[in-house]
Write a protein that holds these residues in place. Structure first.
Motif, short mmCIF file in Angstrom:
data_model
loop_
_atom_site.label_atom_id
_atom_site.label_comp_id
_atom_site.label_asym_id
_atom_site.label_seq_id
_atom_site.Cartn_x
_atom_site.Cartn_y
_atom_site.Cartn_z
N LEU B 73 -6.28 8.57 3.27
CA LEU B 73 -7.46 7.76 3.56
C LEU B 73 -7.15 6.80 4.69
CD1 LEU B 73 -8.46 6.77 -0.08
CD2 LEU B 73 -9.89 8.10 1.46
N SER B 74 -8.20 6.46 5.40
CA SER B 74 -7.99 5.47 6.47
C SER B 74 -8.76 4.21 6.11
CB SER B 74 -8.52 6.03 7.78
OG SER B 74 -9.93 6.15 7.70
N ARG B 75 -8.43 3.18 6.81
CA ARG B 75 -9.18 1.94 6.62
C ARG B 75 -10.66 2.12 6.91
NH1 ARG B 75 -6.15 -3.74 7.62
NH2 ARG B 75 -4.20 -2.88 6.88
N GLU B 76 -10.96 3.00 7.84
CA GLU B 76 -12.37 3.26 8.17
C GLU B 76 -13.08 3.88 6.96
OE1 GLU B 76 -9.87 4.07 10.49
OE2 GLU B 76 -10.41 2.12 11.36
N ASP B 77 -12.36 4.78 6.25
CA ASP B 77 -12.97 5.37 5.05
C ASP B 77 -13.31 4.29 4.04
OD1 ASP B 77 -12.57 7.93 6.06
OD2 ASP B 77 -10.56 8.08 5.19
N ILE B 78 -12.36 3.39 3.88
CA ILE B 78 -12.56 2.30 2.92
C ILE B 78 -13.74 1.43 3.36
CG2 ILE B 78 -11.53 0.20 1.93
CD1 ILE B 78 -10.26 2.79 0.86
N ASN B 79 -13.71 1.09 4.64
CA ASN B 79 -14.77 0.20 5.14
C ASN B 79 -16.15 0.83 5.04
OD1 ASN B 79 -12.77 -1.54 5.68
ND2 ASN B 79 -12.84 -1.35 7.92
N SER B 80 -16.21 2.13 5.33
CA SER B 80 -17.54 2.74 5.37
C SER B 80 -18.06 3.08 3.97
CB SER B 80 -17.52 3.99 6.24
OG SER B 80 -16.64 4.95 5.67
N THR B 81 -17.19 3.37 3.03
CA THR B 81 -17.67 3.83 1.73
C THR B 81 -17.54 2.81 0.60
OG1 THR B 81 -16.90 6.00 2.44
CG2 THR B 81 -17.56 5.81 0.15
N TYR B 82 -16.43 2.11 0.59
CA TYR B 82 -16.14 1.30 -0.59
C TYR B 82 -16.23 -0.20 -0.39
CZ TYR B 82 -14.29 5.83 -1.96
OH TYR B 82 -14.16 7.16 -2.23
N GLN B 83 -16.15 -0.60 0.86
CA GLN B 83 -16.16 -2.04 1.10
C GLN B 83 -17.57 -2.59 0.90
OE1 GLN B 83 -15.72 -3.58 5.12
NE2 GLN B 83 -14.08 -4.88 4.39
#
Lengths: 251, 430
Positions: B73-83
């Motif tokens: 996972l990337s930080r972008e994945d986290i930011n776009s989906t879970y943040q």
């Protein structure tokens, strides 16, 4: 506008409407009076599409459509409006949100565009003034905590917002004091045009001092037993229903 | 007796789990392991678990855990989906393991935030202080096998404006994730913490999370919690909260997905003039099960607690609400309100609701109420008579019903995020 022929309707196996005939044309106001239990509210419920009632016979033509084949929401979308005798309280659903959904679903049905937020709010302001409904009430939950008079005014406000072809007022006057009655009647009169029609169901003649009907019908024992000009209402007020019952029972 | 112990599924359940590496107090650890040796998983004969069957958790094949390298996972994945909060600090755990590569590297001034694995024994000296281990399989298991969790200490008088978001991902098959968070809010400090739980390609996995919270004198803490693990996964959460005088603690629990979700909220109100708010919304379908067990223990006078839980249950889903409020002998002038409402959208959905008040003081104002029913069909008809389709009419009413709880959420981003998940899952417009 609406043509009801030989309508029979029953609930829980009990027949309430027993061959009712009624014809209302555009531009007309018809009053339906009658003693308790005659079937007045049943008629309103059946026309609005309450599913508890079973239609056993007869037909209802609404502006060229078979009304009885339409769902409740489609009847409303086609321009039938029922002002409820007992408006329902719906906690949490704001009047505004409810009316916008309603207006937009009706527009969608007709293939029209959604109303803009600006036009909608302008319409709310204009129509709530018509029934002197406080703008604050318009943004509160539907009928929640409204007084009896406010609930009835809210019904007419909704009617004004939706601009129906045929309005059925089911005992809209019951429980209203004279001021509220005047406001409600005023609203209804202002909404009257040559293209729409109104059926006023009432127990009392008093409302008809304010909303002057073209025809007065007497509903008794599931049928229209007598129709006449507006003076018939006065006669009923004076003499009660017994003479009509006697007349019908004698036949 | 020996035979009974050998039959215990607990022993075989935990034998494949790695013992905790966290520097917990030795007495605590030995107590936890003693408990695990002596008891079995609760059955429906245990009052606190009467309506929630944990048999399916007990039979997870922990020996066959399909562990894998951390998800790519990337930080972008986290930011776009879970943040949830764009302004907030985000910390990510996968199966209880801290993912520093996906987490914020900055920390606000006035707070110490780090994974428990980075803490020393002194910092964790108070872990387990108020948590009951006796007869508590899941508390004991968590203590003995905690992988990691967040240590959050908000210093006295610090006000942390941006929400601190803990994102917990569960991945893999038969994964058991024992997570432990330890939160201290200093005197006159203020903070908001979000905990969100998601499953990512997970199957028959189990999250067992305990969040211990100390809210010091005049401190304010809000926890916004979102449970959105997918079907097929199990989740048991305990919030153990101690409130000191003049403090405010609020928790909003949104349960929108998961096969079995149990929330234990144990709030000990140990000081005068405290405010406690517990709000919960649960919206489930298919065979999902949610169980909210809350305890608010008023030990001191002049406090107020407000509890509002609402649920919408469709298909064959089942719900439990058990809300207990204690008002101890010396806790006069307590205002304690509790309300649970449920709407059942199908004939097969059920809810067991049990509000309980135990009052030993004589000058208190307490109320509780519970309603479970179907949508008001008269109201549905009324809306339809105004041209609204039956489907929209029901949605309007459900949204209004649950909106009552959602409106308690002060954080707009969290509320919006909850809305959008309700929309994704149920197609509802709010």
């Amino acid at each position: 506008m609406i043509s009801i022929k030989n309508l029979h309707a029953s609930i829980d196996g009990k027949e309430i409407l027993k061959g009712l005939n009624l014809e209302v044309k555009a531009g007309e106001v018809h009053a339906i009076m009658g003693p308790n239990g005659a079937g007045k509210s049943t008629l309103a419920s059946v026309l609005a599409g309450r599913e508890e009632y079973e239609i056993t016979e007869g037909s209802v033509d609404f502006d060229g459509q078979d009304l009885l084949e339409l769902s409740t929401e489609d009847r409303a979308r086609e321009g039938l409006f029922l002002a409820f005798q007992y408006p329902i309280e719906i906690p949490g659903v704001s009047n505004i949100n409810f009316l916008r959904t309603s207006l937009n679903e009706i527009r969608d049905y007709k293939g029209e565009e959604q109303i803009s937020a600006k036009d909608f709010m302008a319409l709310v302001r204009e129509k709530s003034a018509l029934v002197e409904l406080d703008a604050k009430l318009a943004s509160r939950s539907v009928n929640e905590g409204f007084s009896g008079g406010e609930k009835k005014r809210n019904e007419i406000f909704q009617m004004a917002m939706l601009n129906p072809k045929l309005s059925i007022l089911d005992e809209t006057d019951s429980g209203l004091d004279i001021d509220a009655l005047r406001i409600v009647a005023n609203g209804v009169n202002k909404l009257k045009t040559a293209e729409n029609a109104t059926i006023v169901i009432t127990h009392y003649q008093r409302l008809l001092d304010y909303i002057v009907p073209d025809v007065v019908h007497v509903l008794y024992n599931g049928k229209i037993v007598k129709s006449g000009p507006k003076e018939l209402a006065l006669e009923l007020e004076e003499k009660g229903y017994d003479w009509i019952k006697a007349e019908v029972d004698a036949q | 007796m020996n035979e009974l112990i050998q039959e215990s599924k607990v022993v075989s359940f935990v034998e494949h789990l790695p013992k905790t590496m966290l520097p917990f107090n030795n007495d605590l650890l030995s107590k936890a392991s003693d408990v695990l040796k002596s008891i079995d998983f609760p059955t429906t004969r245990t009052e606190a678990w009467k309506y929630t069957r944990v048999g399916r958790i007990a039979s997870i094949s922990t020996a066959n855990q399909v562990t894998r390298e951390g998800k790519n996972l990337s930080r972008e994945d986290i930011n776009s989906t879970y943040q949830i909060s764009k302004a907030g600090l985000t910390f990510v755990f996968e199966n209880g393991v801290f993912r520093s590569d996906l987490s914020s590297g900055e920390f606000p001034v006035g707070a110490t935030i780090k994974p428990l694995t980075g803490c020393d024994k002194d910092e964790l000296a108070l872990v387990g202080k108020s948590l009951q281990l006796e007869n508590e399989v899941f508390h004991s298991m968590n203590t003995a096998f905690a992988v990691d969790g967040m240590y959050i200490s908000i210093h006295d008088k610090a006000v942390i404006e941006a929400p601190i978001q803990l994102i917990h991902l569960i991945t893999g098959k038969n994964t058991v994730s024992n997570l432990r968070n330890f939160i201290q809010i200093g005197k006159f400090a203020k903070a908001e913490i979000m905990q969100s739980f998601f499953a990512l390609d997970a199957e028959t996995s189990f999250t067992n999370v305990i969040t211990e919270v100390n809210v010091a004198e005049n401190a304010h803490l809000t926890i916004n919690k979102l449970q959105y693990e997918t079907e097929g996964n199990y989740h048991i959460a305990t919030e153990q909260v101690d409130q000191a005088k003049d403090s405010t603690f609020t928790i909003n629990t949104m349960t929108l997905d998961g096969t079995l979700v149990r929330n234990n909220l144990n709030i000990e109100v140990n000081g005068v003039n405290c405010m406690t708010n517990l709000h919960g919304a649960y919206v489930l379908k298919s065979n999902q099960h949610v169980d909210n067990h809350t305890i608010v223990d008023h030990k001191q006078p002049h406090c107020e607690s407000n509890e509002l839980y609402k649920g919408v249950m469709d298909e064959k889903s089942t719900g439990v609400f058990n809300g207990k409020v204690f008002v101890r002998k010396d806790a006069q002038k307590i205002n304690a309100f509790q309300s649970n409402g449920n709407v059942l959208l199908s004939d097969d959905a059920t809810v067991d609701s049990k509000p309980e008040l135990e009052i030993y003081a004589d000058d208190v104002k307490c109320s509780h109420g519970s309603t479970t029913g179907q949508l008001d069909e008269e109201a549905v008809f009324y809306l339809r008579a105004r041209g609204i389709s039956e489907k929209s009419a029901r949605h309007l009413m459900v949204a209004a019903f649950i909106g009552d709880v959602l409106s308690k959420i002060e954080n707009d981003e969290f509320r919006e995020y909850t809305h959008s998940h309700l929309q994704d899952r149920f197609g509802w417009e709010f």
